[in-house]
Design a protein around this motif. Sequence first.
Motif, PDB file in Angstrom:
ATOM      1  N   GLN A   1      82.354  35.076  59.547  1.00 32.09           N
ATOM      2  CA  GLN A   1      81.614  34.067  58.776  1.00 32.09           C
ATOM      3  C   GLN A   1      80.109  34.277  58.946  1.00 32.09           C
ATOM      4  O   GLN A   1      79.344  34.229  57.981  1.00 32.09           O
ATOM      5  CB  GLN A   1      82.033  32.657  59.240  1.00 32.09           C
ATOM      6  CG  GLN A   1      81.365  31.517  58.495  1.00 32.09           C
ATOM      7  CD  GLN A   1      81.690  31.502  56.993  1.00 32.09           C
ATOM      8  OE1 GLN A   1      82.779  31.911  56.596  1.00 32.09           O
ATOM      9  NE2 GLN A   1      80.745  31.063  56.163  1.00 32.09           N
ATOM     10  N   THR A   2      79.680  34.563  60.186  1.00 30.43           N
ATOM     11  CA  THR A   2      78.254  34.801  60.433  1.00 30.43           C
ATOM     12  C   THR A   2      77.789  36.066  59.718  1.00 30.43           C
ATOM     13  O   THR A   2      76.714  36.105  59.112  1.00 30.43           O
ATOM     14  CB  THR A   2      78.000  34.948  61.953  1.00 30.43           C
ATOM     15  OG1 THR A   2      78.452  33.757  62.585  1.00 30.43           O
ATOM     16  CG2 THR A   2      76.530  35.145  62.265  1.00 30.43           C
ATOM     17  N   ALA A   3      78.617  37.103  59.761  1.00 28.29           N
ATOM     18  CA  ALA A   3      78.206  38.394  59.192  1.00 28.29           C
ATOM     19  C   ALA A   3      78.224  38.387  57.665  1.00 28.29           C
ATOM     20  O   ALA A   3      77.351  38.973  57.024  1.00 28.29           O
ATOM     21  CB  ALA A   3      79.119  39.501  59.724  1.00 28.29           C
ATOM     22  N   LEU A   4      79.220  37.729  57.089  1.00 26.60           N
ATOM     23  CA  LEU A   4      79.417  37.842  55.634  1.00 26.60           C
ATOM     24  C   LEU A   4      79.085  36.581  54.857  1.00 26.60           C
ATOM     25  O   LEU A   4      79.050  36.615  53.628  1.00 26.60           O
ATOM     26  CB  LEU A   4      80.882  38.194  55.330  1.00 26.60           C
ATOM     27  CG  LEU A   4      81.442  39.483  55.909  1.00 26.60           C
ATOM     28  CD1 LEU A   4      82.898  39.631  55.498  1.00 26.60           C
ATOM     29  CD2 LEU A   4      80.635  40.683  55.432  1.00 26.60           C
ATOM     30  N   GLY A   5      78.860  35.469  55.550  1.00 29.84           N
ATOM     31  CA  GLY A   5      78.746  34.214  54.814  1.00 29.84           C
ATOM     32  C   GLY A   5      80.077  33.940  54.124  1.00 29.84           C
ATOM     33  O   GLY A   5      81.133  34.207  54.691  1.00 29.84           O
ATOM     34  N   ASP A   6      80.048  33.462  52.883  1.00 28.31           N
ATOM     35  CA  ASP A   6      81.301  33.119  52.202  1.00 28.31           C
ATOM     36  C   ASP A   6      81.852  34.278  51.363  1.00 28.31           C
ATOM     37  O   ASP A   6      82.862  34.122  50.678  1.00 28.31           O
ATOM     38  CB  ASP A   6      81.090  31.879  51.314  1.00 28.31           C
ATOM     39  CG  ASP A   6      80.849  30.639  52.175  1.00 28.31           C
ATOM     40  OD1 ASP A   6      81.365  30.608  53.317  1.00 28.31           O
ATOM     41  OD2 ASP A   6      80.125  29.736  51.711  1.00 28.31           O
ATOM     42  N   GLU A   7      81.205  35.428  51.403  1.00 29.68           N
ATOM     43  CA  GLU A   7      81.619  36.561  50.575  1.00 29.68           C
ATOM     44  C   GLU A   7      82.800  37.311  51.191  1.00 29.68           C
ATOM     45  O   GLU A   7      82.687  37.867  52.282  1.00 29.68           O
ATOM     46  CB  GLU A   7      80.422  37.519  50.420  1.00 29.68           C
ATOM     47  CG  GLU A   7      80.708  38.759  49.592  1.00 29.68           C
ATOM     48  CD  GLU A   7      81.142  38.455  48.179  1.00 29.68           C
ATOM     49  OE1 GLU A   7      82.362  38.309  47.954  1.00 29.68           O
ATOM     50  OE2 GLU A   7      80.262  38.362  47.301  1.00 29.68           O
ATOM     51  N   ARG A   8      83.954  37.318  50.495  1.00 27.90           N
ATOM     52  CA  ARG A   8      85.113  38.066  50.987  1.00 27.90           C
ATOM     53  C   ARG A   8      85.605  39.058  49.914  1.00 27.90           C
ATOM     54  O   ARG A   8      86.511  39.843  50.172  1.00 27.90           O
ATOM     55  CB  ARG A   8      86.293  37.126  51.334  1.00 27.90           C
ATOM     56  CG  ARG A   8      85.985  36.064  52.368  1.00 27.90           C
ATOM     57  CD  ARG A   8      85.883  36.628  53.772  1.00 27.90           C
ATOM     58  NE  ARG A   8      85.584  35.564  54.723  1.00 27.90           N
ATOM     59  CZ  ARG A   8      84.353  35.156  55.009  1.00 27.90           C
ATOM     60  NH1 ARG A   8      83.303  35.743  54.447  1.00 27.90           N
ATOM     61  NH2 ARG A   8      84.151  34.172  55.870  1.00 27.90           N
ATOM     62  N   GLY A   9      85.033  38.977  48.710  1.00 27.35           N
ATOM     63  CA  GLY A   9      85.521  39.719  47.541  1.00 27.35           C
ATOM     64  C   GLY A   9      85.768  41.201  47.790  1.00 27.35           C
ATOM     65  O   GLY A   9      86.884  41.697  47.548  1.00 27.35           O
ATOM     66  N   PRO A  10      84.775  41.953  48.292  1.00 28.67           N
ATOM     67  CA  PRO A  10      84.982  43.389  48.482  1.00 28.67           C
ATOM     68  C   PRO A  10      86.136  43.697  49.440  1.00 28.67           C
ATOM     69  O   PRO A  10      86.810  44.715  49.297  1.00 28.67           O
ATOM     70  CB  PRO A  10      83.640  43.852  49.084  1.00 28.67           C
ATOM     71  CG  PRO A  10      82.656  42.805  48.699  1.00 28.67           C
ATOM     72  CD  PRO A  10      83.417  41.527  48.624  1.00 28.67           C
ATOM     73  N   PHE A  11      86.369  42.825  50.415  1.00 22.73           N
ATOM     74  CA  PHE A  11      87.446  43.069  51.372  1.00 22.73           C
ATOM     75  C   PHE A  11      88.806  42.732  50.750  1.00 22.73           C
ATOM     76  O   PHE A  11      89.794  43.429  50.976  1.00 22.73           O
ATOM     77  CB  PHE A  11      87.217  42.250  52.644  1.00 22.73           C
ATOM     78  CG  PHE A  11      86.027  42.744  53.420  1.00 22.73           C
ATOM     79  CD1 PHE A  11      86.154  43.801  54.306  1.00 22.73           C
ATOM     80  CD2 PHE A  11      84.773  42.200  53.224  1.00 22.73           C
ATOM     81  CE1 PHE A  11      85.051  44.291  55.001  1.00 22.73           C
ATOM     82  CE2 PHE A  11      83.671  42.681  53.908  1.00 22.73           C
ATOM     83  CZ  PHE A  11      83.805  43.733  54.798  1.00 22.73           C
ATOM     84  N   LEU A  12      88.827  41.668  49.944  1.00 19.15           N
ATOM     85  CA  LEU A  12      90.085  41.306  49.281  1.00 19.15           C
ATOM     86  C   LEU A  12      90.498  42.409  48.317  1.00 19.15           C
ATOM     87  O   LEU A  12      91.692  42.708  48.154  1.00 19.15           O
ATOM     88  CB  LEU A  12      89.932  39.972  48.538  1.00 19.15           C
ATOM     89  CG  LEU A  12      89.675  38.764  49.441  1.00 19.15           C
ATOM     90  CD1 LEU A  12      89.559  37.495  48.610  1.00 19.15           C
ATOM     91  CD2 LEU A  12      90.781  38.613  50.483  1.00 19.15           C
ATOM     92  N   ALA A  13      89.500  43.077  47.715  1.00 24.24           N
ATOM     93  CA  ALA A  13      89.787  44.145  46.747  1.00 24.24           C
ATOM     94  C   ALA A  13      90.496  45.331  47.404  1.00 24.24           C
ATOM     95  O   ALA A  13      91.211  46.066  46.728  1.00 24.24           O
ATOM     96  CB  ALA A  13      88.483  44.608  46.097  1.00 24.24           C
ATOM     97  N   ILE A  14      90.304  45.500  48.706  1.00 22.07           N
ATOM     98  CA  ILE A  14      90.960  46.630  49.396  1.00 22.07           C
ATOM     99  C   ILE A  14      92.069  46.147  50.340  1.00 22.07           C
ATOM    100  O   ILE A  14      92.456  46.844  51.272  1.00 22.07           O
ATOM    101  CB  ILE A  14      89.939  47.503  50.167  1.00 22.07           C
ATOM    102  CG1 ILE A  14      89.131  46.659  51.174  1.00 22.07           C
ATOM    103  CG2 ILE A  14      89.012  48.243  49.212  1.00 22.07           C
ATOM    104  CD1 ILE A  14      88.381  47.471  52.214  1.00 22.07           C
TER     105      ILE A  14
END
Length: 249
Positions: free
Chosen positions: A195-208
Motif C-alpha cells: 500500500q505504501t509503495a503503490l498507493g491504490d494502483e494494482r492494475g499492472p499487477f492484476l494484468a499479469i
Amino acid sequence: MSETLTGKNALVTGATSGIGRATAQVLAGQGAHVVVSGRDTSRGEKAVAEIRAAGGKADFVRADLNGAAGARELARAATRITGGIDILVNNAGIYPFVATGDTSEEVFDEVYDVNVKGPFFLTAELIPAMAAKGAGLVVNIGTVAARKGITGATAYTSSKAAVDQLTRIWAAEYGPSGVRVNAVLPGIIETEGVQTALGDERGPFLAITPAGRVGRPEEIAAAVAYLASDSAAFVNGAFLTVDGGASAL
Ligand SMILES: NC(=O)c1ccc[n+]([C@@H]2O[C@H](COP(=O)([O-])OP(=O)(O)OC[C@H]3O[C@@H](n4cnc5c(N)ncnc54)[C@H](OP(=O)(O)O)[C@@H]3O)[C@@H](O)[C@H]2O)c1
C-alpha cells in the motif's frame, strides 16, 4: 487449527507487518513459540498481543536487520528467549520501486543490506545449531519477480535472486545434517508495504496475475506452514510460488 508445531520455536523476521505478521500468527496458531521481530516496537508488541490473545505463545525482539551486527544480535536474543530456534523465516525485506538509472548507491546498499546481508548472517548464526541438532527449517521469502525481466525495481528483484541462490546453497550444505531450506515466492500480496509503495494502483499487477486478484498474507503464511509440517519432510531446496498464476505467464 491443529497444534502440529507444539514444542517448536520459530523466528519470523519482518513480523510487525503484512506477510511476516500473518506467518507468525499461523505458526503460533499451530503451537509454535514465535519470536516476532522488526524495528517498530509498537507494531511488534501489538502482533505479540494478538497472538497471545488467541492463545498462542510469542515474544517481540526489536532488531534492525540492515547488516550482520543486527542479525547476530537477533539470533542470540531469539535463542536466549526460546532455548533454540527450529524454524527461521527470513521475511523482512524492502522493495523500493526504482529503475536502474535512478538507483542511488544509498538505496542499492540499503536493499542489499536488508534483503541479502540480514538473512545471510541471521541464517549463518542460527543454522549451525539446527545442523548440530539434526533438524531445522529455514524459509526464505523471495518473489516471483526475481525470475522475470520485470523492470522498475532492479536492486530489489536482483537482491531476491541472490536469496534464491542462498536457498539452493544452504539446502545442499545443510540438507545432509537434517536441515531443510526452502523458499516461498509470492506474487502481488496486499500488505502495508505494498500500500505504501503503490498507493491504490494494482492494475499492472492484476494484468499479469491470472487469478485476477491480489493475494492475502495468510495465503503466503499457509505455504510456510506447509513447509514447516511433517508433510514436507522430503521437501528441501524447493521454490514454492504462491502468485495466483503469475509465474505461468
Ligand atoms: N507484498 C508483496 O506483494 C510481496 C511480493 C513478493 C515478495 N514479497 C516479500 O515479502 C516480504 C514481506 O513483504 P510485505 O509486503 O509483508 O512487507 P511490509 O508490509 O513492508 O513488511 C516488511 C517487514 O519487514 C520489516 N523490515 C523492513 N526493514 C527492516 C529492517 N531494516 N530491519 C528489520 N526489519 C525490517 C518491517 O518491520 P519494521 O517496519 O517494524 O522494521 C516489516 O515487518 C518481503 O521480503 C518482500 O520482498 C512481498
